[in-house]
Design an enzyme around this catalytic site. Structure first.
Site, mmCIF file in Angstrom:
data_model
loop_
_atom_site.group_PDB
_atom_site.id
_atom_site.type_symbol
_atom_site.label_atom_id
_atom_site.label_comp_id
_atom_site.label_asym_id
_atom_site.label_seq_id
_atom_site.Cartn_x
_atom_site.Cartn_y
_atom_site.Cartn_z
ATOM 1 N N ARG A 4 25.231 139.868 48.193
ATOM 2 C CA ARG A 4 26.551 139.984 48.820
ATOM 3 C C ARG A 4 27.577 139.099 48.132
ATOM 4 O O ARG A 4 28.527 138.610 48.756
ATOM 5 C CB ARG A 4 26.482 139.656 50.319
ATOM 6 C CG ARG A 4 25.390 140.396 51.070
ATOM 7 C CD ARG A 4 25.473 141.896 50.903
ATOM 8 N NE ARG A 4 24.400 142.588 51.606
ATOM 9 C CZ ARG A 4 24.200 143.907 51.564
ATOM 10 N NH1 ARG A 4 24.988 144.664 50.819
ATOM 11 N NH2 ARG A 4 23.216 144.461 52.236
ATOM 12 N N LYS A 28 15.048 131.469 56.882
ATOM 13 C CA LYS A 28 15.119 132.827 57.436
ATOM 14 C C LYS A 28 13.675 133.286 57.589
ATOM 15 O O LYS A 28 12.963 133.443 56.598
ATOM 16 C CB LYS A 28 15.886 133.759 56.505
ATOM 17 C CG LYS A 28 15.933 135.209 56.967
ATOM 18 C CD LYS A 28 16.713 136.068 55.982
ATOM 19 C CE LYS A 28 16.770 137.526 56.405
ATOM 20 N NZ LYS A 28 17.537 138.357 55.441
ATOM 21 N N GLU A 40 13.994 140.989 58.434
ATOM 22 C CA GLU A 40 14.166 141.815 57.236
ATOM 23 C C GLU A 40 13.031 141.613 56.230
ATOM 24 O O GLU A 40 13.252 141.520 55.023
ATOM 25 C CB GLU A 40 15.527 141.528 56.590
ATOM 26 C CG GLU A 40 16.687 141.878 57.506
ATOM 27 C CD GLU A 40 18.049 141.668 56.870
ATOM 28 O OE1 GLU A 40 18.960 142.448 57.162
ATOM 29 O OE2 GLU A 40 18.206 140.701 56.088
ATOM 30 N N ARG A 49 17.447 130.006 61.172
ATOM 31 C CA ARG A 49 18.364 131.111 61.466
ATOM 32 C C ARG A 49 17.850 131.978 62.621
ATOM 33 O O ARG A 49 16.660 132.288 62.690
ATOM 34 C CB ARG A 49 18.571 131.992 60.229
ATOM 35 C CG ARG A 49 19.312 131.307 59.109
ATOM 36 C CD ARG A 49 19.448 132.213 57.904
ATOM 37 N NE ARG A 49 20.678 132.991 57.914
ATOM 38 C CZ ARG A 49 20.738 134.297 57.728
ATOM 39 N NH1 ARG A 49 19.632 135.001 57.582
ATOM 40 N NH2 ARG A 49 21.891 134.918 57.695
ATOM 41 N N LYS A 73 24.616 133.558 63.860
ATOM 42 C CA LYS A 73 25.805 134.247 63.357
ATOM 43 C C LYS A 73 26.856 134.342 64.457
ATOM 44 O O LYS A 73 26.534 134.381 65.643
ATOM 45 C CB LYS A 73 25.446 135.643 62.858
ATOM 46 C CG LYS A 73 24.608 135.638 61.583
ATOM 47 C CD LYS A 73 24.431 137.035 61.007
ATOM 48 C CE LYS A 73 23.642 136.979 59.706
ATOM 49 N NZ LYS A 73 23.533 138.293 59.033
ATOM 50 N N ASP A 96 26.031 141.637 62.773
ATOM 51 C CA ASP A 96 25.903 141.176 61.383
ATOM 52 C C ASP A 96 27.250 141.113 60.688
ATOM 53 O O ASP A 96 27.553 141.951 59.842
ATOM 54 C CB ASP A 96 24.959 142.106 60.615
ATOM 55 C CG ASP A 96 24.626 141.596 59.221
ATOM 56 O OD1 ASP A 96 24.849 140.402 58.955
ATOM 57 O OD2 ASP A 96 24.148 142.390 58.398
ATOM 58 N N GLU A 118 31.236 140.824 52.746
ATOM 59 C CA GLU A 118 30.231 141.883 52.680
ATOM 60 C C GLU A 118 30.695 143.151 53.384
ATOM 61 O O GLU A 118 30.454 144.260 52.908
ATOM 62 C CB GLU A 118 28.933 141.385 53.314
ATOM 63 C CG GLU A 118 27.846 142.436 53.412
ATOM 64 C CD GLU A 118 26.591 141.929 54.100
ATOM 65 O OE1 GLU A 118 25.685 142.745 54.333
ATOM 66 O OE2 GLU A 118 26.516 140.725 54.399
ATOM 67 N N HIS A 126 29.541 148.856 62.055
ATOM 68 C CA HIS A 126 28.407 149.196 61.187
ATOM 69 C C HIS A 126 28.353 150.683 60.815
ATOM 70 O O HIS A 126 27.284 151.301 60.839
ATOM 71 C CB HIS A 126 27.086 148.770 61.827
ATOM 72 C CG HIS A 126 26.188 148.032 60.873
ATOM 73 N ND1 HIS A 126 25.857 148.515 59.632
ATOM 74 C CD2 HIS A 126 25.554 146.829 60.987
ATOM 75 C CE1 HIS A 126 25.065 147.643 59.014
ATOM 76 N NE2 HIS A 126 24.878 146.603 59.824
ATOM 77 N N TRP A 145 19.323 151.016 61.345
ATOM 78 C CA TRP A 145 19.903 150.828 60.019
ATOM 79 C C TRP A 145 20.959 151.887 59.709
ATOM 80 O O TRP A 145 21.543 151.873 58.629
ATOM 81 C CB TRP A 145 18.815 150.878 58.942
ATOM 82 C CG TRP A 145 17.886 149.702 58.948
ATOM 83 C CD1 TRP A 145 18.025 148.552 59.652
ATOM 84 C CD2 TRP A 145 16.673 149.567 58.206
ATOM 85 N NE1 TRP A 145 16.970 147.699 59.404
ATOM 86 C CE2 TRP A 145 16.117 148.298 58.513
ATOM 87 C CE3 TRP A 145 15.989 150.382 57.311
ATOM 88 C CZ2 TRP A 145 14.926 147.835 57.963
ATOM 89 C CZ3 TRP A 145 14.797 149.922 56.760
ATOM 90 C CH2 TRP A 145 14.274 148.665 57.081
#
Length: 670
Positions: free
Chosen positions: A145, A264, A268, A301, A336, A341, A369, A479, A502
Site C-alpha cells: 500500500r 499482526k 489475513e 493489532r 484501527k 479497514d 490505500e 469497500h 472480500w
C-alpha cells in the site's frame, strides 16, 4: 527570501541544499540573514542538532537553550518544554535534551509561519508518549500500500552504506514530534529477526537516536519455528518463550533503546496464538514478558476478521472485548480507527470505550490505500478529527499512522500527500489542533505564507476528503473498490472462490428494494457494540446520521432524506458534488499558479487532472451499476454518464498492491 523548490515536509526550514542520492531532492529555505546569537553551553548529539538548526535559521533575538529541574518543567515531562521571551532574548527550557529539540522546531515553526515571537510564554507537552509511524516496507524494497516508489531502507546496502535520506527522515519526524518508527511490514518476514538484519536495524537506530526517534520492529509470530527451528510457536511452550527471551536479549545488546514489537497475528493468513488454541492475550503476554526487563512494549493489532460471524465489522470487538484486562501492562492493543479497514468514511471502532482495563492505541492510515493512492488530493486531518469527535483523545494511550513515505524525490508521491505526514505528527502531539491551522502551517512552510495563496488552497484542502467520499462512496457506502489493489470502482466484482466479505456486494447489498448493510437490531446488530445512546441513534433509520446511513441500514431507494429528496436522488447528487469539487480544485490550482514553482505546480496539476477524470469514472460506474437495481432515472441536474457500464466493467488495471496506476492505464473522458 529566495523562493526555491521546497520539500513539502514538516519543518525542514532553512539553510542550504542538501545532497541526496538517486536524484532525490531536499530543498530548504535559504536565509542569509540568520546570524542571531544562540547560546548552548551543553553539548550532546541532540543539543548540537538543536543549536545547528537555530544558528542556520533563526534570525530574531538571541536564543538560549537551558535544562531545568523545577516543578514546571518536571510536570511537562521528558518531551515537554517552555518557550519564553524576555528582555535578553528567548529561552527554550526543558528537563531533557529531546524536549529542547522539540522546542527548537516549535520556535522555527513560529518564525516560518510569520507568528509573533516577541512575547512568547509557551508550555507544551505531547498528548501521547508514543507517536509512531508504521512502515509497511518489505525486505525486497516493495511497500505494501505504498505509492511513492520503493522503501527508503536499502537493506542490501546496510549497514555499510548509509543514505543521507535516513537522517533527513529522522529530522523531518522530529520537527513534528514523531518519536517512533516501525521499520517493516506487519505482514512480517521472519528474516527481519536474523542477526544480519538486526545489525542493519542498529545502523538506522544509531542515526535516528539524536532525533529522539526510537526503532520498533514488526515480528512474525512463527519466528521460533522458521528461524529457531523449533517444532512449535505455541506461546505457552517454555522453549518458545525462552527463544523469544534470547532474541530480545540479542536485540537490546545491539540497540539499547529498542522500542519493542508490533504484531499482526491470526489475520489475513498471518500465524498467531490462535493456531494453538491460545488467546491473543496469551500470545501478546508471552512477548511482553520477554521485553519487560528492557522497558520494551508489545503493540498487538486488533485487525482481525474471519467468516465466523455474518458481519466483518463486528469481528475485532467479538475477539478482543472479552479479553479486556487480561493483557500485561506493557501490551497496547492497536485498533484501527474504524471497524472495517481504513475506508474513506467509517464510524469509529466500538472497541474504543469497550476495553476499559486495557491500554489502546489508534491506528490511522496516512497512506491513501482507499483514497486514490498518491494520484488524489485527500487531506486527512478532517477524517482524524472526526474520529476524535467520538473518541476522547485522553481515552487512548498512543497513536500510530501507517506511513505514506517512499524513495520518490518528493517522499510521498503527491506533493500534497506530504501534508498528511505533517498532519499526523501534529495531531499525534496535540489532537486538539484544528485541521485548518495545521493546513495553514504546512502551506506556509512548504510554499508561501502569502494569504492570497494560503486562503484558497487551505479551502481546497479542507474540502478534499469530503469530495473523495462523495465521488467514491457517499452516505455510508464502503469497500466497493476494485479487487486487490483498491484503485477505482468495482461494485460488481465477483471472484470465484473468494470469501463473501472480500467482495463489494457483501457491503453494498444492492437489490431492487434498496441499498446498504443492515447493522441495526433487525440485521447484524453491530449497533449493539456501541454505547447505548449511540446504539439507539444508529439503530433507527430516522435518527442515524446520513453520513453513516448505508453503513447501518439497508435503506429503500425511495427513503426520504433530511432534505426531502429520495435516497436515489441524494446518492446521485453526492456523486455529482464530488465531481464538481475536483473541477473546482483544478481551477483553484490554476489561480494560484503565480505563487508556486513550475516543477511542483505541474506535478500537482497533473495529479488533479487524474483525480477529476477518476471522479467521473467513479460517478458513472457506481450510478450506472446501482441504477440497475433502483430502476430510477437520473435527476435532471445530474450530468449524464460519459462512460458505458459494460466498458467500465472490463477495466482491469495492471498494478500490484505496491504501486499507483499511471495516467495511461486509467479510463479517459471521451
Amino acid at each position: 527570501m529566495i523562493r526555491m523548490l521546497l520539500l513539502s515536509i514538516c519543518l525542514l526550514l532553512a539553510g542550504e541544499r542538501l545532497s541526496a542520492e538517486n536524484g532525490s531532492r531536499l530543498w530548504l529555505r535559504q536565509d542569509t540573514t540568520a546570524n542571531a546569537k544562540v547560546e548552548c553551553s551543553l553539548h550532546s548529539p541532540t543539543l548540537d542538532i538543536a543549536c545547528s538548526e537555530l544558528k542556520r535559521t533563526w534570525k530574531g533575538t538571541p536564543v538560549s537553550l537551558e535544562l531545568f529541574n523545577d516543578a514546571t518543567h518536571t510536570a511537562l515531562g521528558p518531551e515537554g518544554y517552555t518557550i519564553r521571551s524576555g528582555k535578553n532574548g528567548i529561552t527554550l527550557g526543558s528537563i531533557s535534551e529531546k524536549g529542547l529539540l522539540y522546542a527548537t522546531y516549535h520556535l522555527l515553526r513560529l518564525q516560518a509561519t510569520q507568528q509573533d515571537t516577541q512575547s512568547l510564554h509557551i508550555e507544551e507537552r505531547p498528548a501521547y508518549p508514543i507517536r509512531i509511524l508504521n512502515h509497511w516496507d518489505n525486505l525486497d524494497g516493495t511497500i505494501e500500500r505504498g505509492y511513492a516508489g520503493h522503501s527508503l531502507w536499502k537493506w542490501d546496502e546496510l549497514p555499510a552504506t548509509l543514505s543521507p535520506r535516513y537522517e533527513a527522515y529522522a529530522r523531518a519526524n522530529a520537527s513534528i514530534g514523531i518519536n517512533a518508527t516501525v521499520l517493516n511490514n506487519v505482514n512480517a518476514s521472519p528474516e527481519m529477526l536474523d542477526t544480519p538484519y538486526l545489525k542493519k536495524v542498529k545502523a538506522l537506530a544509531d542515526i535516528f537516536r539524536p532525533y529522539n526517534l526510537k526503532v520498533y520492529l514488526s515480528v512474525n509470530f512463527a519466528s521460533p519455528m522458521i528461524i529457531g527451528k523449533l517444532a512449535t510457536a505455541d506461546p505457552l511452550d517454555p522453549q518458545v518463550a525462552n527463544w523469544w527471551k534470547q532474541k530480545v536479549h540479542e536485540i537490546y545488546s545491539l540497540i539499547p533503546d529498542f522500542g519493542g514489537f508490533l504484531v499482526k497475528a491470526n489475520s489475513e493468513g498471518q500465524p498467531g496464538p490462535c493456531d494453538y488454541h491460545r488467546t491473543h492475550a496469551e500470545g501478546a503476554n508471552m512477548l511482553a514478558e520477554a521485553l519487560k526487563p528492557y522497558g520494551g512494549i508489545v503493540m498487538w493489532r486488533a485487525f482481525v476478521y474471519s467468516p465466523s460471524d455474518n458481519d466483518r465489522a463486528k469481528q475485532a470487538y467479538l475477539e478482543f472485548q472479552p479479553l479486556d484486562g487480561k493483557f500485561l501492562d506493557n501490551v497496547i492493543v492497536q485498533v484501527k480507527n474504524g471497524p472495517i479497514d481504513f475506508q474513506p468514511r467509517e464510524p469509529y471502532s466500538p472497541l474504543f470505550g469497550a476495553m476499559k482495563h486495557t491500554p489502546l492505541m489508534v491506528e490511522f492510515q496516512v497512506t491513501q490505500e482507499y483514497l486514490g493512492h498518491s494520484n488524489h488530493l485527500a487531506y486527512l486531518a478532517p477524517m482524524w478529527k472526526e474520529f476524535f469527535q467520538y473518541v476522547k483523545p485522553e481515552s487512548i494511550r498512543a497513536i500510530a499512522g501507517v506511513s505514506n513515505i517512499g524513495d520518490e524525490s518528493n517522499w510521498c508521491g503527491h506533493d500534497f500527500a506530504q501534508a498528511n505526514w505533517y498532519a499526523f505528527g501534529r495531531l499525534a502531539w496535540n489532537p486538539e489542533l484544528s485541521s485548518e491551522s495545521i493546513a495553514d502551517e504546512w502551506l506556509a512552510q512548504t510554499f508561501t505564507a502569502n494569504p492570497q495563496f494560503i486562503h484558497p488552497v487551505e479551502d481546497m484542502m479542507m474540502q478534499s476528503r469530503e469530495a473523495v467520499v462523495d465521488y467514491m462512496m457517499p452516505l455510508g457506502l464502503h469497500h466497493i473498490f476494485a479487487w486487490g489493489h483498491h484503485y477505482g470502482p468495482e461494485p460488481w466484482c465477483t471472484i470465484p472462490g473468494a470469501r463473501p466479505d472480500w467482495l463489494p456486494s457483501y457491503y453494498h447489498q444492492a437489490d431492487r428494494k434498496g441499498l446498504g448493510f443492515d447493522r441495526s437490531h433487525t440485521g447484524s446488530n453491530a449497533v449493539a457494540q456501541y454505547p447505548d445512546s449511540l446504539a439507539r441513534m444508529f439503530d433507527s433509520i430516522d435518527t442515524c446520521p446520513e453520513e453513516f446511513l448505508l453503513w447501518f441500514h439497508h435503506a429503500p431507494w425511495t427513503h426520504t432524506m433530511n432534505n426531502g429528496t429520495t435516497l436515489w436522488e441524494e446518492l446521485c447528487r453526492h456523486y455529482q458534488h464530488g465531481v464538481d469539487k475536483t473541477r473546482n480544485f483544478c481551477q483553484t490550482w490554476e489561480e494560484v499558479k503565480p505563487y508556486v514553482d513550475t516543477e511542483r505546480w505541474n506535478a500537482v496539476n497533473e495529479r488533479l487532472q487524474i483525480q477529476t477524470n477518476d471522479a467521473v469514472w467513479w460517478k458513472d460506474a457506481c450510478l450506472l451499476y446501482f441504477q440497475q437495481f433502483s430502476k430510477m432515472s437520473f435527476p435532471k441536474d445530474i450530468e449524464r454518464p460519459v462512460h458505458k457500464l459494460k466498458k467500465l466493467m472490463k477495466v482491469k488495471l495492471p498494478i500490484s498492491n505496491y504501486e499507483r496506476p499511471t495516467p495511461e492505464m486509467l479510463p479517459k473522458i471521451k
